[in-house]
Enzyme design. Structure first.
Site, PDB file in Angstrom:
ATOM      1  N   ASP A  84       0.860  -1.167   0.000  1.00 19.46           N
ATOM      2  CA  ASP A  84       0.000   0.000   0.000  1.00 19.46           C
ATOM      3  C   ASP A  84       0.907   1.230   0.000  1.00 19.46           C
ATOM      4  O   ASP A  84       2.092   1.133   0.347  1.00 19.46           O
ATOM      5  CB  ASP A  84      -0.884  -0.048   1.254  1.00 19.46           C
ATOM      6  CG  ASP A  84      -1.688   1.218   1.456  1.00 19.46           C
ATOM      7  OD1 ASP A  84      -2.383   1.623   0.514  1.00 19.46           O
ATOM      8  OD2 ASP A  84      -1.597   1.804   2.549  1.00 19.46           O
ATOM      9  N   ASP A  86      -0.175   5.061   0.962  1.00 17.52           N
ATOM     10  CA  ASP A  86      -0.391   6.047   2.010  1.00 17.52           C
ATOM     11  C   ASP A  86      -0.337   5.403   3.394  1.00 17.52           C
ATOM     12  O   ASP A  86      -1.031   4.414   3.667  1.00 17.52           O
ATOM     13  CB  ASP A  86      -1.736   6.737   1.819  1.00 17.52           C
ATOM     14  CG  ASP A  86      -1.781   7.559   0.539  1.00 17.52           C
ATOM     15  OD1 ASP A  86      -2.277   8.689   0.571  1.00 17.52           O
ATOM     16  OD2 ASP A  86      -1.311   7.067  -0.507  1.00 17.52           O
ATOM     17  N   ARG A 130     -14.597  12.240  -0.544  1.00 15.97           N
ATOM     18  CA  ARG A 130     -13.407  13.050  -0.245  1.00 15.97           C
ATOM     19  C   ARG A 130     -12.918  13.810  -1.468  1.00 15.97           C
ATOM     20  O   ARG A 130     -12.584  14.994  -1.391  1.00 15.97           O
ATOM     21  CB  ARG A 130     -12.304  12.149   0.308  1.00 15.97           C
ATOM     22  CG  ARG A 130     -12.546  11.687   1.740  1.00 15.97           C
ATOM     23  CD  ARG A 130     -11.464  10.732   2.212  1.00 15.97           C
ATOM     24  NE  ARG A 130     -11.597   9.424   1.590  1.00 15.97           N
ATOM     25  CZ  ARG A 130     -10.669   8.477   1.612  1.00 15.97           C
ATOM     26  NH1 ARG A 130      -9.513   8.706   2.204  1.00 15.97           N
ATOM     27  NH2 ARG A 130     -10.869   7.304   1.054  1.00 15.97           N
ATOM     28  N   SER A 174      -2.419   1.159  -4.686  1.00 17.35           N
ATOM     29  CA  SER A 174      -2.885   2.170  -3.747  1.00 17.35           C
ATOM     30  C   SER A 174      -4.293   2.655  -4.056  1.00 17.35           C
ATOM     31  O   SER A 174      -4.673   2.810  -5.220  1.00 17.35           O
ATOM     32  CB  SER A 174      -1.921   3.368  -3.789  1.00 17.35           C
ATOM     33  OG  SER A 174      -2.410   4.446  -3.026  1.00 17.35           O
ATOM     34  N   GLY A 175      -5.025   2.915  -2.989  1.00 18.99           N
ATOM     35  CA  GLY A 175      -6.295   3.624  -3.126  1.00 18.99           C
ATOM     36  C   GLY A 175      -6.083   5.116  -3.240  1.00 18.99           C
ATOM     37  O   GLY A 175      -7.040   5.880  -3.275  1.00 18.99           O
ATOM     38  N   LYS A 219      -7.504  -4.107  -5.300  1.00 13.30           N
ATOM     39  CA  LYS A 219      -6.150  -4.334  -4.779  1.00 13.30           C
ATOM     40  C   LYS A 219      -5.820  -5.829  -4.766  1.00 13.30           C
ATOM     41  O   LYS A 219      -4.743  -6.242  -5.214  1.00 13.30           O
ATOM     42  CB  LYS A 219      -6.031  -3.769  -3.355  1.00 13.30           C
ATOM     43  CG  LYS A 219      -5.862  -2.268  -3.288  1.00 13.30           C
ATOM     44  CD  LYS A 219      -5.567  -1.843  -1.853  1.00 13.30           C
ATOM     45  CE  LYS A 219      -5.105  -0.410  -1.785  1.00 13.30           C
ATOM     46  NZ  LYS A 219      -4.626  -0.036  -0.442  1.00 13.30           N
ATOM     47  N   ASP A 242      -1.788  -1.031   5.965  1.00 13.82           N
ATOM     48  CA  ASP A 242      -2.112  -0.465   7.277  1.00 13.82           C
ATOM     49  C   ASP A 242      -3.591  -0.292   7.543  1.00 13.82           C
ATOM     50  O   ASP A 242      -3.992  -0.131   8.697  1.00 13.82           O
ATOM     51  CB  ASP A 242      -1.431   0.898   7.440  1.00 13.82           C
ATOM     52  CG  ASP A 242      -2.127   1.980   6.606  1.00 13.82           C
ATOM     53  OD1 ASP A 242      -2.687   2.922   7.182  1.00 13.82           O
ATOM     54  OD2 ASP A 242      -2.120   1.872   5.368  1.00 13.82           O
ATOM     55  N   ASN A 245      -8.863  -1.397   3.947  1.00 10.61           N
ATOM     56  CA  ASN A 245      -8.949  -1.680   2.516  1.00 10.61           C
ATOM     57  C   ASN A 245      -7.754  -2.490   2.005  1.00 10.61           C
ATOM     58  O   ASN A 245      -7.679  -2.822   0.829  1.00 10.61           O
ATOM     59  CB  ASN A 245      -9.119  -0.389   1.703  1.00 10.61           C
ATOM     60  CG  ASN A 245      -7.920   0.523   1.799  1.00 10.61           C
ATOM     61  OD1 ASN A 245      -7.262   0.590   2.839  1.00 10.61           O
ATOM     62  ND2 ASN A 245      -7.633   1.250   0.738  1.00 10.61           N
TER      63      ASN A 245
END
Length: 287
Positions: A84, A86, A130, A174-175, A219, A242, A245
């Site tokens: 991941d 972030d 967001r 990554s999201g 993912k 972390d 997701n």
């Protein structure tokens, strides 16, 4: 299965910590790594609920990481490390920092935190909400986040150099956003990157994401597809994350690493790094 109990510290063990390590598995002789004063291994332990409970108390009291791994595996047995971005490969949540440039960091961060804890079950909805708040923001804010705020997590570069030296392929999934993964990919020598694309029109963010959103399902699918691309199975992949997701891709991996993670992720991961850097991965298995 032959299990090893591995203790990792962010700094050389103190005498008191060394004594606590010796007491962790009575009757066993810890091996302190000759190359590093912050790594110890207790071989051939029985993975029991009692040991797990002792490990948790020990780790919290000593500010160390204590994990159990398969003693028969080697790091070189794995063919892919998937990460991941972030709050895993990097220290920030990019969308929160972007939002800071339009005075909406608190609002966006609240949604981010709820999503990462698993309180918002629909990642697509949380991301859409967001990103919509960023509508009209000058795209130069993305450059500023990358240049001024984006920092690699502790141990990231050493971890990547170590796995790449073994011929292990790397995936950043990554999201977050391609603006950042597209820059980190060549900078770090990553093999594959995948993330979401922010729509930009006339130099402004439109508040929309283009194409398929990279959510938990995507993912996991990406990890499986990239592993197959390199002639590997998901069981030969290590996945590091972390947030909630990341759980689906972690679940299909041969080893999952929760890095400074939310409680729901720590509970389900193979191992958790709460104190050491990402380079703790290099010390998990016997040479």
């Amino acid at each position: 299965m032959t299990n090893d109990l591995v203790i990792l510290g962010p700094a050389p063990f103190s005498p008191a910590q060394a004594d606590a390590i010796r007491a962790l598995a009575p009757g066993a002789a810890p091996q302190f790594d000759a190359r590093s004063a912050s790594i110890a291994r207790i071989a051939n332990v029985a993975d029991t609920p009692a040991l797990r409970a002792s490990m948790a108390v020990f780790a919290q009291a000593q500010s160390l990481d204590a994990v159990i791994v398969d003693g028969t595996r080697r790091l070189a047995d794995f063919k892919l490390v998937a990460m991941d971005m972030d709050s895993t490969l990097i220290t920030i949540e990019c969308i929160d920092e972007i939002a800071d440039y339009c005075g909406l960091k608190a609002e966006v961060s609240a949604i981010t935190e709820a999503a990462m804890r698993g309180e918002i079950k629909d990642f697509n909805e949380s991301l859409t909400r967001r990103v919509a708040l960023l509508r009209g923001l000058d795209a130069s804010a993305l450059d500023r986040v990358y240049e001024e705020r984006l920092k690699l997590s502790p141990g990231a570069e050493d971890m990547l150099r170590g796995v790449q030296a073994l011929g292990i392929r790397t995936l950043l999934v990554s999201g977050g956003f391609t603006f950042f993964t597209d820059r980190l990919g060549p900078r770090l020598g990553l093999d594959v990157t995948r993330a979401n694309t922010l729509e930009i029109v006339d130099g402004k963010l439109t508040g929309r994401v283009l194409g398929e959103i990279v959510n938990a399902e995507v993912k996991a699918r990406t990890v499986a597809e990239v592993a197959a691309q390199f002639g590997a199975t998901p069981d030969q992949a290590i996945v590091m994350g972390d947030g909630s997701n990341d759980l689906l891709m972690m679940a299909i991996a041969g080893l999952s690493v929760a890095f400074r993670a939310k409680p729901v992720v720590r509970e389900k991961a193979s191992v958790a790094f709460n104190h050491v850097g990402l380079d703790g991965l290099l010390a998990l298995f016997r040479p």
